[in-house]
Each structure stands twice: as structure tokens, then as C-alpha cells.
Write an enzyme that holds these catalytic residues in place. Structure first.
Site, mmCIF file in Angstrom:
data_model
loop_
_atom_site.group_PDB
_atom_site.id
_atom_site.type_symbol
_atom_site.label_atom_id
_atom_site.label_comp_id
_atom_site.label_asym_id
_atom_site.label_seq_id
_atom_site.Cartn_x
_atom_site.Cartn_y
_atom_site.Cartn_z
ATOM 1 N N TRP A 193 0.684 -1.258 0.008
ATOM 2 C CA TRP A 193 0.055 -0.111 -0.062
ATOM 3 C C TRP A 193 0.828 1.083 0.234
ATOM 4 O O TRP A 193 0.404 2.110 -0.535
ATOM 5 C CB TRP A 193 -1.020 -0.085 1.059
ATOM 6 C CG TRP A 193 -2.025 -1.112 1.017
ATOM 7 C CD1 TRP A 193 -2.240 -2.222 1.685
ATOM 8 C CD2 TRP A 193 -3.135 -0.992 -0.162
ATOM 9 N NE1 TRP A 193 -3.276 -3.036 0.882
ATOM 10 C CE2 TRP A 193 -3.620 -2.317 -0.133
ATOM 11 C CE3 TRP A 193 -3.363 -0.166 -1.107
ATOM 12 C CZ2 TRP A 193 -4.725 -2.772 -0.980
ATOM 13 C CZ3 TRP A 193 -4.333 -0.518 -1.929
ATOM 14 C CH2 TRP A 193 -5.266 -1.658 -1.796
ATOM 15 N N LYS A 196 -12.317 -1.647 7.066
ATOM 16 C CA LYS A 196 -11.431 -2.576 8.005
ATOM 17 C C LYS A 196 -11.842 -2.656 9.493
ATOM 18 O O LYS A 196 -12.571 -3.621 10.170
ATOM 19 C CB LYS A 196 -10.146 -2.269 7.967
ATOM 20 C CG LYS A 196 -9.251 -1.729 6.721
ATOM 21 C CD LYS A 196 -9.254 -2.968 5.879
ATOM 22 C CE LYS A 196 -8.364 -2.755 4.745
ATOM 23 N NZ LYS A 196 -8.067 -3.868 3.654
ATOM 24 N N ASP A 206 -1.399 6.719 6.234
ATOM 25 C CA ASP A 206 -2.622 5.925 5.785
ATOM 26 C C ASP A 206 -2.884 5.013 6.990
ATOM 27 O O ASP A 206 -1.927 4.083 7.144
ATOM 28 C CB ASP A 206 -2.109 5.029 4.629
ATOM 29 C CG ASP A 206 -3.210 4.209 3.985
ATOM 30 O OD1 ASP A 206 -4.144 4.024 4.749
ATOM 31 O OD2 ASP A 206 -2.860 3.762 2.970
#
Length: 359
Positions: free
Chosen positions: A102, A196, A172
Site C-alpha cells: 500500500w 477494516k 494511511d
């Protein structure tokens, strides 16, 4: 059919209490005679939902008054571009640390808008470590410093907030926000996809210090401009109203659990229990350095990969779902976010022990 223990990395399991409340309120939200998904986003009923959501998020994360909150669409992926568009403020360089898939995607997208200095990378360890802080090469003239606090695919998590001096720190936190305590005031900007720990896919939370907004170039479309979004309460376009509502329910559930301090201890206990089972086994192995193992995503491989398919098939039969590892890594991955009860981790450990005994 009874509900399974869902170890999906995202969209992930939601608290059962939240799903039940949403079910009860599906046709009639608090006597209005309509579902939340039918409400005008400008109407008084939805505005009540939105105001409560913002208040609960500020309370849970202790967000200072000089930070703004935006609820946007496009996932964390959109923020990979929104961040340089909004935060460069006349500069042409940003610093990033690369610790997995990511952060790598964030680096690739940011490179379209500025020079990206990769201050550190753990690619040479196949993203199983975090580079030592003293080895980071940070340009003090860069506009901001970006890192991914938890790499969902590789199972690497920063154990603490990195120190980068006066430079705005951007994180992030898509896969570990609300799972552990941290000081918001250490950051310039925090962003996180909801799917999530916060709710269903479709909402991205952005928390940004107020001095960092209002600097986007006039060529940036208004929906990509944090200042424009915040000025319009994240409603430049019709927002994902039902997803906001479910996010709000998850925040209320989290408060009922005792807040982030309580849920963090629960997450520590779950992760320690599962890693202990892996480490004490002759069949399973976790490749991540113990200093930076994720509490949220626990990857593990079997000593004989030929057993993978059988492991996954039997796990499914035993009510343990979505354990297959990401295609780029292989093996297994158990995502044990806030909504995963300890009983789910216990059931997985019991299954793993029995599978090892018979294989």
C-alpha cells in the site's frame, strides 16, 4: 446457517450488534417511517446522524479543535492523489517510506504530481521489517512525510508514531485506525478507508490540521480539494449516506466497549495469543520481524504449501472464512480487526492445532 468467523482483510466483519441494529432500523429509522438510505442528506434526520458521527469520532480519537474531518469517497486510493494535490503548497518534493504494497501504491500515484523521495524501504527484506529510523533519509525541504501505519497484505505495523521533526506527518491508517491509541496532534493528516475497523466500504475518513488546507491549486477539481469538501460538510456531491450511518453505529458500539483503550487491550490479547500459537508450531510460520508484527493482519505460511488448499477447505467447513493470503504473498492471513471476537481467534487456534496434529 449460523454466522462464520470472518477473517477477511476487507471489507471485513462488522460487529454483530451493529448489524442487528441496522436490521431493526432498516425500514423505519426512529419513527420516521423511512430507511436511512431513503433520507435526504440535507434533511434534519440525516443531519442528526452526521453530527453524532462527527462528535463520536472526535471523542474517540481525542481530535483537537484545530483539525478538520472530511468523509470522502474513492477509498484510500483516491487519497494517494488528493494528498499531493492539497499538501504540496508550491513545493515539488515529498518523502515516503516504503514498507509494503500500500505504501508502494501511494508512492506510485504521488509520483505523478511531484518528486517522491523514498526515504527508506524494506523491499530488500520482502517487506517483513521496518527500516531503522536512524537510516531514513529525509529532505527537510519536502512538503510532507508519508507512511502506512499498517500494511494489510504483509502484516507489518509501526509499533509507534515515527518522529520526522516539524515536517507534516501523513499516515494511511486504513487498517488500524480505532484499534490502538495514538496522539492525533503528532500528525498533519490521517486518512483511512472505513472497510477494516470502521464500517462498510464507501467512506474514507480524512483528519487534517487546518493550516494544511486551502492550498490546492485552482486547477484542482472542487471534489478533490479538502478546503472545498470541508466548507461543504463533505457534501459537495450526495454522500454515501447509509455508509455514514453504519460508520456512526460502529463508533457508538466502540464507545460501548470502553473506547479505544479497552479495544486496544483486547487486540493485544488476540494478537499475542495467535502469534504464540504460530511460533510454537512446527507447521506454521510468520515471516515478519517480531518488532513490527501487525495486531490486525496475521499472515502465516505452512511448512508444506501443498497443504494450503486442504487447510482452507477444512477451515471453511469449520466456520473459519477468508483465511487465504493475498496472491502476492501466498499462504494464509487472519485479519483480526476490532469486530473479531476473542472466541474467533480461539476457534482458529484450536483448528490450527488439530490440523497440525493430523498432518
Amino acid at each position: 446457517m449460523s454466522r462464520i468467523y470472518n477473517f477477511s482483510a476487507g471489507p471485513s466483519a462488522l460487529p454483530e450488534a451493529v448489524l442487528l441494529q441496522a436490521q431493526q432500523e432498516m425500514l423505519d429509522w426512529r419513527g420516521t417511517g423511512m430507511s436511512v438510505m431513503e433520507m435526504s442528506h440535507r434533511g434534519k434526520h440525516f443531519m442528526t446522524i452526521a453530527e453524532t458521527l462527527y462528535q463520536d469520532l472526535r471523542e474517540l480519537l481525542a481530535i483537537p479543535d484545530h483539525y478538520k474531518i472530511a468523509l470522502l469517497q474513492g477509498g484510500a486510493t483516491a487519497q494517494f492523489s488528493f494528498i499531493p494535490l492539497n499538501l504540496l503548497n508550491g513545493k515539488n518534493k515529498a518523502c515516503y517510506v516504503n514498507t509494503g504494497a500500500w505504501s508502494g501504491k501511494a508512492i506510485k500515484d504521488a509520483s505523478r504530481y511531484c518528486q517522491v523521495q523514498v526515504s527508506a524501504s524494506s523491499e530488500d527484506s520482502r517487506f517483513t521489517t521496518i527500516p531503522e529510523r536512524e537510516r531514513w533519509d529525509i529532505d527537510p525541504d519536502a512538503a510532507y512525510f508519508h507512511y502506512t501505519s499498517n500494511e494489510t497484505i504483509h502484516g507489518v505495523e509501526f509499533p509507534e508514531t515515527p518522529e520526522v521533526g516539524d515536517m507534516p506527518l501523513v499516515a494511511d491508517m486504513s487498517s488500524n485506525i480505532l484499534s490502538r491509541q495514538f496522539d492525533v496532534s503528532r500528525f498533519g493528516l490521517i486518512y483511512a478507508g472505513a472497510q477494516k475497523n470502521m464500517g462498510p466500504a464507501g467512506v474514507t475518513v480524512v483528519i487534517v490540521r487546518d493550516d494544511l488546507i486551502g492550498h490546492a491549486d485552482s486547477s484542482v477539481p472542487p471534489v478533490f480539494d479538502y478546503q472545498q469538501q470541508i466548507n461543504n460538510d463533505s457534501m459537495l456531491n450526495t454522500p454515501a449516506t447509509y455508509n455514514w450511518y453504519l460508520l456512526g453505529l460502529v463508533l457508538q458500539w466502540l464507545k460501548q466497549q470502553g473506547g479505544i483503550a479497552a479495544i486496544e487491550q483486547r487486540n493485544i490479547d488476540k494478537a499475542e495469543k495467535l502469534y504464540r500459537a504460530v511460533d510454537q508450531s512446527a507447521l506454521y510460520r510468520n515471516p515478519v520481524d517480531k518488532s513490527c508484527r501487525s495486531r490486525m493482519n496475521v499472515p502465516f505460511v505452512l511448512a508444506d504449501s501443498a497443504l494450503d488448499k486442504e487447510f482452507l477447505a477444512l477451515a471453511e467447513k469449520n466456520g473459519l472464512g477468508a483465511l487465504k493470503g493475498h496472491r502476492s504473498v501466498g499462504g494464509m492471513r487472519a485479519s483480526i480487526y476490532n469486530a473479531m471476537p476473542e472466541s474467533g481467534v480461539d476457534a482458529l487456534i484450536e483448528f490450527m492445532a488439530e490440523f497440525e496434529r493430523t498432518h
